[in-house]
Design a protein around this motif. Structure first.
Motif, PDB file in Angstrom:
ATOM      1  N   LEU A   1       0.924  -1.231   0.051  1.00  7.73           N
ATOM      2  CA  LEU A   1      -0.028  -0.209   0.055  1.00  7.73           C
ATOM      3  C   LEU A   1       0.830   1.379  -0.036  1.00  7.73           C
ATOM      4  O   LEU A   1       0.352   2.308  -0.526  1.00  7.73           O
ATOM      5  N   GLU A   2       2.150   1.187   0.413  1.00 12.70           N
ATOM      6  CA  GLU A   2       2.905   2.375   0.469  1.00 12.70           C
ATOM      7  C   GLU A   2       3.512   2.991  -0.908  1.00 12.70           C
ATOM      8  O   GLU A   2       3.838   3.993  -0.698  1.00 12.70           O
ATOM      9  N   ARG A   3       3.301   2.205  -1.730  1.00 15.81           N
ATOM     10  CA  ARG A   3       3.689   2.606  -3.102  1.00 15.81           C
ATOM     11  C   ARG A   3       2.931   3.648  -3.805  1.00 15.81           C
ATOM     12  O   ARG A   3       3.174   4.309  -4.606  1.00 15.81           O
ATOM     13  N   LYS A   4       1.509   3.781  -3.332  1.00 18.50           N
ATOM     14  CA  LYS A   4       0.709   4.927  -3.927  1.00 18.50           C
ATOM     15  C   LYS A   4       0.649   6.042  -3.169  1.00 18.50           C
ATOM     16  O   LYS A   4      -0.316   6.678  -3.186  1.00 18.50           O
ATOM     17  N   ASN A   5       1.482   6.249  -2.278  1.00 19.72           N
ATOM     18  CA  ASN A   5       1.510   7.609  -1.481  1.00 19.72           C
ATOM     19  C   ASN A   5       0.296   7.696  -0.643  1.00 19.72           C
ATOM     20  O   ASN A   5      -0.374   9.117  -0.814  1.00 19.72           O
ATOM     21  N   LEU A   6      -0.078   6.883   0.242  1.00 18.60           N
ATOM     22  CA  LEU A   6      -1.067   7.287   1.268  1.00 18.60           C
ATOM     23  C   LEU A   6      -0.683   7.907   2.070  1.00 18.60           C
ATOM     24  O   LEU A   6       0.645   8.000   2.525  1.00 18.60           O
ATOM     25  N   SER A   7      -1.348   8.703   2.911  1.00 16.42           N
ATOM     26  CA  SER A   7      -0.979   9.433   4.158  1.00 16.42           C
ATOM     27  C   SER A   7      -0.572   8.512   5.229  1.00 16.42           C
ATOM     28  O   SER A   7      -1.055   7.267   5.353  1.00 16.42           O
ATOM     29  N   VAL A   8       0.183   9.011   6.156  1.00 16.21           N
ATOM     30  CA  VAL A   8       0.859   8.269   7.225  1.00 16.21           C
ATOM     31  C   VAL A   8      -0.214   7.704   8.229  1.00 16.21           C
ATOM     32  O   VAL A   8      -0.138   6.588   8.617  1.00 16.21           O
ATOM     33  N   ARG A   9      -1.249   8.443   8.167  1.00 13.29           N
ATOM     34  CA  ARG A   9      -2.291   8.249   9.243  1.00 13.29           C
ATOM     35  C   ARG A   9      -3.049   6.884   8.546  1.00 13.29           C
ATOM     36  O   ARG A   9      -3.320   6.052   9.387  1.00 13.29           O
ATOM     37  N   THR A  10      -3.270   7.073   7.499  1.00 17.94           N
ATOM     38  CA  THR A  10      -4.218   5.879   6.603  1.00 17.94           C
ATOM     39  C   THR A  10      -3.215   4.760   6.753  1.00 17.94           C
ATOM     40  O   THR A  10      -3.763   3.613   6.699  1.00 17.94           O
ATOM     41  N   LEU A  11      -2.080   4.861   6.344  1.00 19.93           N
ATOM     42  CA  LEU A  11      -1.048   3.549   6.397  1.00 19.93           C
ATOM     43  C   LEU A  11      -0.941   2.975   7.790  1.00 19.93           C
ATOM     44  O   LEU A  11      -1.075   1.637   7.780  1.00 19.93           O
ATOM     45  N   ASN A  12      -0.978   3.609   8.896  1.00 23.64           N
ATOM     46  CA  ASN A  12      -0.572   3.046  10.284  1.00 23.64           C
ATOM     47  C   ASN A  12      -1.938   2.337  10.398  1.00 23.64           C
ATOM     48  O   ASN A  12      -1.880   1.293  11.157  1.00 23.64           O
ATOM     49  N   CYS A  13      -3.134   2.930  10.375  1.00 25.51           N
ATOM     50  CA  CYS A  13      -4.325   2.289  10.647  1.00 25.51           C
ATOM     51  C   CYS A  13      -4.582   1.009   9.960  1.00 25.51           C
ATOM     52  O   CYS A  13      -4.835   0.271  10.663  1.00 25.51           O
ATOM     53  N   LEU A  14      -4.326   1.074   8.703  1.00 22.97           N
ATOM     54  CA  LEU A  14      -4.403  -0.379   7.999  1.00 22.97           C
ATOM     55  C   LEU A  14      -3.388  -1.419   8.355  1.00 22.97           C
ATOM     56  O   LEU A  14      -3.859  -2.692   8.272  1.00 22.97           O
ATOM     57  N   LYS A  15      -2.307  -0.862   8.702  1.00 21.50           N
ATOM     58  CA  LYS A  15      -1.140  -1.907   9.097  1.00 21.50           C
ATOM     59  C   LYS A  15      -1.631  -2.697  10.512  1.00 21.50           C
ATOM     60  O   LYS A  15      -1.373  -3.758  10.596  1.00 21.50           O
ATOM     61  N   LYS A  16      -2.250  -1.715  11.162  1.00 18.48           N
ATOM     62  CA  LYS A  16      -2.640  -2.234  12.575  1.00 18.48           C
ATOM     63  C   LYS A  16      -3.747  -3.266  12.187  1.00 18.48           C
ATOM     64  O   LYS A  16      -3.893  -3.977  13.193  1.00 18.48           O
ATOM     65  N   ALA A  17      -4.679  -3.003  11.088  1.00 16.32           N
ATOM     66  CA  ALA A  17      -5.620  -3.974  10.934  1.00 16.32           C
ATOM     67  C   ALA A  17      -5.226  -4.908  10.017  1.00 16.32           C
ATOM     68  O   ALA A  17      -5.993  -6.130   9.558  1.00 16.32           O
ATOM     69  N   LYS A  18      -3.716  -5.116   9.713  1.00 15.80           N
ATOM     70  CA  LYS A  18      -3.087  -6.224   9.183  1.00 15.80           C
ATOM     71  C   LYS A  18      -3.713  -6.275   7.570  1.00 15.80           C
ATOM     72  O   LYS A  18      -3.673  -7.424   7.043  1.00 15.80           O
ATOM     73  N   ILE A  19      -3.813  -4.975   7.011  1.00 18.20           N
ATOM     74  CA  ILE A  19      -4.040  -5.051   5.798  1.00 18.20           C
ATOM     75  C   ILE A  19      -2.837  -4.304   5.133  1.00 18.20           C
ATOM     76  O   ILE A  19      -2.438  -3.140   5.602  1.00 18.20           O
ATOM     77  N   LEU A  20      -1.954  -4.979   4.415  1.00 18.56           N
ATOM     78  CA  LEU A  20      -0.739  -4.729   4.073  1.00 18.56           C
ATOM     79  C   LEU A  20      -0.636  -4.315   2.364  1.00 18.56           C
ATOM     80  O   LEU A  20       0.248  -3.718   1.954  1.00 18.56           O
ATOM     81  N   THR A  21      -1.464  -5.333   1.666  1.00 23.63           N
ATOM     82  CA  THR A  21      -1.337  -5.081   0.491  1.00 23.63           C
ATOM     83  C   THR A  21      -2.779  -4.832  -0.416  1.00 23.63           C
ATOM     84  O   THR A  21      -3.713  -4.555   0.484  1.00 23.63           O
ATOM     85  N   TRP A  22      -2.893  -4.350  -1.545  1.00 20.74           N
ATOM     86  CA  TRP A  22      -4.025  -3.910  -2.262  1.00 20.74           C
ATOM     87  C   TRP A  22      -4.972  -4.973  -2.137  1.00 20.74           C
ATOM     88  O   TRP A  22      -6.407  -4.799  -2.453  1.00 20.74           O
ATOM     89  N   GLY A  23      -4.486  -6.234  -2.430  1.00 21.87           N
ATOM     90  CA  GLY A  23      -5.297  -7.559  -2.317  1.00 21.87           C
ATOM     91  C   GLY A  23      -6.043  -7.634  -1.109  1.00 21.87           C
ATOM     92  O   GLY A  23      -7.145  -8.040  -1.152  1.00 21.87           O
ATOM     93  N   ASP A  24      -5.492  -7.540   0.332  1.00 22.69           N
ATOM     94  CA  ASP A  24      -5.980  -7.548   1.553  1.00 22.69           C
ATOM     95  C   ASP A  24      -7.095  -6.399   1.381  1.00 22.69           C
ATOM     96  O   ASP A  24      -8.133  -6.633   2.020  1.00 22.69           O
ATOM     97  N   LEU A  25      -6.906  -5.060   0.960  1.00 21.89           N
ATOM     98  CA  LEU A  25      -7.825  -4.031   0.937  1.00 21.89           C
ATOM     99  C   LEU A  25      -9.320  -4.287   0.439  1.00 21.89           C
ATOM    100  O   LEU A  25     -10.222  -4.106   0.723  1.00 21.89           O
TER     101      LEU A  25
END
Length: 377
Positions: A294-318
């Motif tokens: 998910l980090e490759r598409k320039n998401l904001s830090v807040r959104t990335l941290n929240c998704l990581k806590k939810a164990k959503i790491l790739t676009w496939g997971d999302l």
């Protein structure tokens, strides 16, 4: 039957015939056949009849097509444009002889004429008759002499100079003092071959047909007015008679259709042949995207941290999630969801996307890799 009547000679009537123009009438034709025959003949006449034209030119002392010649009014570009207009007709006694790749003629102009025409060049071009001898090629001073070399070839349609340049032979290189047996022609740069010895490739207008028009009218046969009459107008450059041009074009069409009228047509059917499924580029793009972080598409830090806590790491997971589930996560508010929606629209993916085909292909690839690994072991 009507089609038997069509084979009579009276079907083709010559209304006007000169060396440059011919008007023909063809009747009666079955409804719809006026366009079929008229358009077919027009296309063949304009595109497929052979003619002769200058292929390349060389003037002693001239290195390239933009050069000027001392004592000559026109520059090289203007001279080439004039040479392109010369129309050639092969003399009858030469017709039966085998064709060479190109007829080369050396022309020496050392007369006191100021205006040089196509007819002056024709004195040296003994194999061809020049149809437009009054065409002005160049204007020069009285005591200027010119050494011109031209190559005349047979061809079809229109060939640009770039195409002719590719096919200039090593004959056009000055080989008088060179042993050509030891020359490796593979390393000759054909793009600049015309400038090394002054040989310049030209646009070649081979087609002898200037224009073709056809019109269709209704005509009556046995009180039936649904039949058609075809009027055909053919204009040539004088190197071929319009009637001969019409006959040649008709024979070309007949020869091609004879290939399809043969009763002994054999079907080459290969049982082993199977249509290959077209490779789906979108599938490969989707596969790479779903596996990417998910980090490759320039998401904001807040959104990335929240998704990581939810164990959503790739676009496939999302895309396996939905908006209601995402809203339950801490710190992931409406702004973050809007941010995700915008990026997903650009990537043409969405929540709950069907991944059956992707998973099937993924499993197939895994099985293939396992088999390969077993063989290697």
């Amino acid at each position: 039957m009507f089609f038997l009547k069509f084979t009579k000679k009276e079907n083709l009537i010559v209304l006007k015939l000169t060396n440059y123009e011919g008007h023909f009438k063809i009747e009666p034709l079955y409804p719809g056949w006026g366009v079929t025959i008229g358009n077919t003949l027009r296309r063949v006449l304009l595109s497929s009849l052979e003619g002769y034209a200058i292929y390349s030119v060389k003037i002693e002392g001239v290195d390239h097509e933009f050069a000027t010649i001392k004592g000559v009014k026109e520059d090289m570009t203007e001279i080439i444009l004039n040479l392109k207009k010369i129309r050639f007709k092969k003399k009858m006694e030469q017709m039966e002889k085998e064709e060479d790749p190109g007829e080369k003629f050396n022309i020496i102009i050392n007369n006191e004429k100021e205006e040089i025409t196509a007819g002056d060049l024709g004195e040296y071009i003994h194999l061809f008759e020049i149809i437009n001898p009054d065409l002005i090629i160049l204007n020069k001073n009285k005591f200027i002499s010119l050494n011109i070399t031209i190559v005349i070839k047979k061809g079809i349609g229109y060939v640009p100079s770039e195409e002719n340049e590719k096919h200039i032979n090593t004959e056009h290189i000055n080989t008088e003092h060179i042993n050509t047996e030891h020359i490796n022609t593979e390393h000759i740069n054909t793009e600049h071959i015309n400038t090394e010895d002054g040989t310049i490739s030209m646009d070649s207008i081979f087609t002898p047909i200037k224009n073709v028009k056809y019109t269709i009218e209704n005509c009556s046969v046995s009180k039936n007015s649904t039949y058609e009459r075809l009027f055909l107008e053919i204009k040539t450059d004088g190197t071929i008679n319009p009637k001969d041009a019409l006959i040649k074009a008709s024979n070309l069409v007949i020869r091609h259709f004879k290939l399809l009228s043969n009763k002994k047509i054999s079907l080459n059917y290969n049982k082993k042949y199977k249509k290959k499924k077209p490779t789906n580029e979108n599938y490969f793009k989707l596969r790479n995207l779903l596996n990417s972080s998910l980090e490759r598409k320039n998401l904001s830090v807040r959104t990335l941290n929240c998704l990581k806590k939810a164990k959503i790491l790739t676009w496939g997971d999302l895309i396996k999630s939905n908006t209601t589930n995402l809203l339950n996560f801490k710190y992931l508010g409406k702004k973050s969801l809007e941010e995700l929606d915008l990026i997903m629209k650009k990537l043409t993916i969405y929540y709950g996307m069907n991944l059956e085909d992707y998973n099937k292909n993924k499993n197939k690839n895994k099985k293939k890799n396992k088999k390969k690994n077993k063989k290697n072991i």
